[in-house]
Design a protein around this motif. Sequence first.
Motif, PDB file in Angstrom:
ATOM      1  N   GLN A   1      57.834  35.391  80.611  1.00  0.00           N
ATOM      2  CA  GLN A   1      58.587  35.552  81.789  1.00  0.00           C
ATOM      3  C   GLN A   1      59.301  34.104  81.304  1.00  0.00           C
ATOM      4  N   GLU A   2      58.650  33.813  79.609  1.00  0.00           N
ATOM      5  CA  GLU A   2      59.563  32.767  79.197  1.00  0.00           C
ATOM      6  C   GLU A   2      60.616  33.177  78.134  1.00  0.00           C
ATOM      7  N   LYS A   3      61.764  31.807  78.042  1.00  0.00           N
ATOM      8  CA  LYS A   3      62.838  32.113  76.899  1.00  0.00           C
ATOM      9  C   LYS A   3      62.314  32.020  75.746  1.00  0.00           C
ATOM     10  N   ASP A   4      61.219  31.622  75.431  1.00  0.00           N
ATOM     11  CA  ASP A   4      61.397  32.201  73.904  1.00  0.00           C
ATOM     12  C   ASP A   4      59.426  32.453  74.139  1.00  0.00           C
ATOM     13  N   LEU A   5      59.791  33.396  73.408  1.00  0.00           N
ATOM     14  CA  LEU A   5      58.410  34.163  72.998  1.00  0.00           C
ATOM     15  C   LEU A   5      57.108  33.122  72.446  1.00  0.00           C
ATOM     16  N   SER A   6      56.199  33.738  72.491  1.00  0.00           N
ATOM     17  CA  SER A   6      54.651  33.233  71.869  1.00  0.00           C
ATOM     18  C   SER A   6      53.513  34.076  71.992  1.00  0.00           C
ATOM     19  N   TYR A   7      53.097  35.170  71.719  1.00  0.00           N
ATOM     20  CA  TYR A   7      52.298  36.105  71.819  1.00  0.00           C
ATOM     21  C   TYR A   7      51.598  36.795  71.164  1.00  0.00           C
ATOM     22  N   VAL A   8      50.520  36.268  71.060  1.00  0.00           N
ATOM     23  CA  VAL A   8      49.107  36.757  69.921  1.00  0.00           C
ATOM     24  C   VAL A   8      49.055  38.044  70.347  1.00  0.00           C
ATOM     25  N   VAL A   9      49.079  38.716  68.735  1.00  0.00           N
ATOM     26  CA  VAL A   9      49.163  40.005  68.615  1.00  0.00           C
ATOM     27  C   VAL A   9      47.582  40.582  67.877  1.00  0.00           C
ATOM     28  N   ARG A  10      46.823  41.404  68.708  1.00  0.00           N
ATOM     29  CA  ARG A  10      45.194  41.498  69.120  1.00  0.00           C
ATOM     30  C   ARG A  10      45.128  43.002  68.802  1.00  0.00           C
ATOM     31  N   ASP A  11      46.180  43.976  68.391  1.00  0.00           N
ATOM     32  CA  ASP A  11      46.064  45.368  68.043  1.00  0.00           C
ATOM     33  C   ASP A  11      46.489  45.543  66.522  1.00  0.00           C
ATOM     34  N   LEU A  12      46.953  46.814  65.726  1.00  0.00           N
ATOM     35  CA  LEU A  12      46.855  46.941  65.211  1.00  0.00           C
ATOM     36  C   LEU A  12      48.673  47.822  65.104  1.00  0.00           C
ATOM     37  N   GLY A  13      48.971  48.305  64.601  1.00  0.00           N
ATOM     38  CA  GLY A  13      50.138  49.411  65.291  1.00  0.00           C
ATOM     39  C   GLY A  13      51.182  49.301  65.115  1.00  0.00           C
ATOM     40  N   HIS A  14      52.304  49.823  65.989  1.00  0.00           N
ATOM     41  CA  HIS A  14      53.759  50.400  65.363  1.00  0.00           C
ATOM     42  C   HIS A  14      54.507  49.917  67.004  1.00  0.00           C
ATOM     43  N   TYR A  15      54.194  48.931  67.182  1.00  0.00           N
ATOM     44  CA  TYR A  15      55.401  48.519  69.025  1.00  0.00           C
ATOM     45  C   TYR A  15      56.583  48.495  68.501  1.00  0.00           C
ATOM     46  N   HIS A  16      57.132  48.524  70.375  1.00  0.00           N
ATOM     47  CA  HIS A  16      58.153  48.711  70.994  1.00  0.00           C
ATOM     48  C   HIS A  16      58.522  47.332  71.482  1.00  0.00           C
ATOM     49  N   LEU A  17      59.428  46.762  71.613  1.00  0.00           N
ATOM     50  CA  LEU A  17      59.758  44.788  72.362  1.00  0.00           C
ATOM     51  C   LEU A  17      61.017  44.998  72.469  1.00  0.00           C
ATOM     52  N   ARG A  18      60.923  44.834  74.154  1.00  0.00           N
ATOM     53  CA  ARG A  18      62.629  44.903  74.702  1.00  0.00           C
ATOM     54  C   ARG A  18      62.101  43.336  75.189  1.00  0.00           C
ATOM     55  N   GLN A  19      63.657  42.892  74.722  1.00  0.00           N
ATOM     56  CA  GLN A  19      63.814  41.319  75.634  1.00  0.00           C
ATOM     57  C   GLN A  19      64.917  41.546  76.767  1.00  0.00           C
ATOM     58  N   VAL A  20      64.337  41.417  77.571  1.00  0.00           N
ATOM     59  CA  VAL A  20      65.622  41.180  78.586  1.00  0.00           C
ATOM     60  C   VAL A  20      65.915  40.038  79.634  1.00  0.00           C
ATOM     61  N   VAL A  21      67.269  40.017  79.397  1.00  0.00           N
ATOM     62  CA  VAL A  21      67.817  38.807  79.892  1.00  0.00           C
ATOM     63  C   VAL A  21      68.349  39.188  81.316  1.00  0.00           C
ATOM     64  N   THR A  22      68.785  38.295  82.568  1.00  0.00           N
ATOM     65  CA  THR A  22      69.381  39.037  83.668  1.00  0.00           C
ATOM     66  C   THR A  22      70.290  37.546  84.603  1.00  0.00           C
ATOM     67  N   SER A  23      70.962  37.324  84.823  1.00  0.00           N
ATOM     68  CA  SER A  23      71.624  36.873  85.028  1.00  0.00           C
ATOM     69  C   SER A  23      72.467  37.551  87.228  1.00  0.00           C
ATOM     70  N   GLU A  24      73.080  36.716  87.711  1.00  0.00           N
ATOM     71  CA  GLU A  24      73.486  37.417  89.231  1.00  0.00           C
ATOM     72  C   GLU A  24      74.204  38.819  89.337  1.00  0.00           C
ATOM     73  N   ASP A  25      74.432  38.681  87.990  1.00  0.00           N
ATOM     74  CA  ASP A  25      75.465  39.519  88.088  1.00  0.00           C
ATOM     75  C   ASP A  25      74.825  41.544  86.688  1.00  0.00           C
ATOM     76  N   GLY A  26      73.761  41.013  86.669  1.00  0.00           N
ATOM     77  CA  GLY A  26      72.800  41.973  86.134  1.00  0.00           C
ATOM     78  C   GLY A  26      72.044  41.424  84.610  1.00  0.00           C
ATOM     79  N   SER A  27      71.845  42.683  84.138  1.00  0.00           N
ATOM     80  CA  SER A  27      71.145  42.262  82.629  1.00  0.00           C
ATOM     81  C   SER A  27      71.468  42.250  81.483  1.00  0.00           C
ATOM     82  N   THR A  28      71.064  41.991  80.375  1.00  0.00           N
ATOM     83  CA  THR A  28      70.993  42.207  78.768  1.00  0.00           C
ATOM     84  C   THR A  28      69.962  42.451  78.480  1.00  0.00           C
TER      85      THR A  28
END
Length: 496
Positions: free
Chosen positions: A93-120
């Motif tokens: 839930q941080e602005k910048d992503l830093s995450y250790v990947v520990r499993d092989l495969g093809h993944y879908h990553l979703r980035q959500v940024v939300t203001s008081e008027d909605g999300s991108t």
Amino acid sequence: MNRIKYIWGILIVLCCLQACYDDNSKLADQPIIEVNILPTAKDSINIYFNNTLEIKADIESETEELTYQWDMGLYSEDPKTGESSTVFKNISQEKDLSYVVRDLGHYHLRQVVTSEDGSTIKYYHVFVNSQFEEGFTILGRRPDGKGSISFMKTLTPEEEEAGMQPTFVQNAFAYANEGKELYADPVDIDKVGNYLYILHGESQKLVQIDAKTFEEIYEYDFKFYDLNFLPGRLMAYDGKFSTEFEVVSKNGGVAMVQTQQQAIFPFPGLPQETVYTDAYDRPSYTSSMTRVFISKERDAVCWNGANGYDPFFSYQNCFDYFKNRYVIKLFQNHDDDVFIINRDGGQTKVTGVKGMMYNFAEGGGLWVLFERSVREGIITESSQILPNDYYTCAFVSNGNKIYKWFYSQLDIDATPFVTLPEGEEVRCLNHYQKSRNDSNYQDYSVQKEIYIASYNPNREGEYKGSLYIYDADTGELVNKYEGISYEPVSMFYKIK
């Protein structure tokens, strides 16, 4: 008339209330806070297992009052509709992503940024690959006696195009297992299917790890099998039906590891009157793998598959043929014939024995193809011997020299085929080996190079082991990687 006065009275009151009310509401003429995720990071990301996935978010917005969310899940696509049905899990839930990947495969990553008027929202495809997919694997012994794996990945065309250079990863097991180390006295390593098995002598352990990630899967402990069992040799082949393999004790005895039951049993069938402390094995097209056992006194050898169908002849002590002799080394060709280098009196000989072993035509006894003297002073107990089926020869090490020996016809040439730099000591010989699962398993043309792992105790730096690659036909140096491992114990090219 009174009714009209009443209505006018109500209207006057409402007007007074309107004048006192402070309107703070936001109508359609108020600006909506927009949030844009700029395309700084690539939509498709390749990363190695156990590395850190880092994305620095580049956000364009008129406010800093934003919340962030990163979700990730295995990529799944409906084959009928083509729509993604990935199950996402929040990873940050941080602005910048830093995450250790520990499993092989093809993944879908979703980035959500939300203001008081909605999300991108922005999506990424993340491909988590293995840096241990395929390449040179060296099991080494550290100065403190513990085992360590050095690995150099064979680069893909895409990695080469990106400018990557092949390099050895040190302490690969510890890297993949959060700092956990291998045990003391490493003696052997083999690939079987999707796993690597690492054998330890004094520690009496057999460690099973994932062949792609190097993560530990299971440990076998020979102390529970026999307190005096000191593992010295692992005999296995890389095949889909390989669920049993043998381990020979330096103190004498042969055990069988059963991977489906995850248990250790006594190996059946060997002559009980002889104690075996050493062995040799190689993959075989006719019987998956052949095994040759050497007695404690090194005056008897026996092996399986004597005639292919009669268990009585499957394991024999060579009919006392080598009694009063001393077996130095042995190897086999692709026809399962065995070539035994032995000392007979003061003379070194090579005895070629038919793989069937039992000579029906002569009425019994050992089926000896030939026996002749071998040039003295080259083959010793510390020599490594690598049979090459493509060139029908064997490569023999002595110190920092490699000799090319056409064993079925000629003596060992006095001139070395390859000479390593001064101070190097050859510890392991190998070449490319296809899996027993490969339908083109007998394509020996892949054996056109020799892999040599050497040790130089006087080399500067922590890593005193090196890898040299030579052309098996001409003896020309193809490549070299110096100072890249601890003292080599076992080495091979790991295929996918």
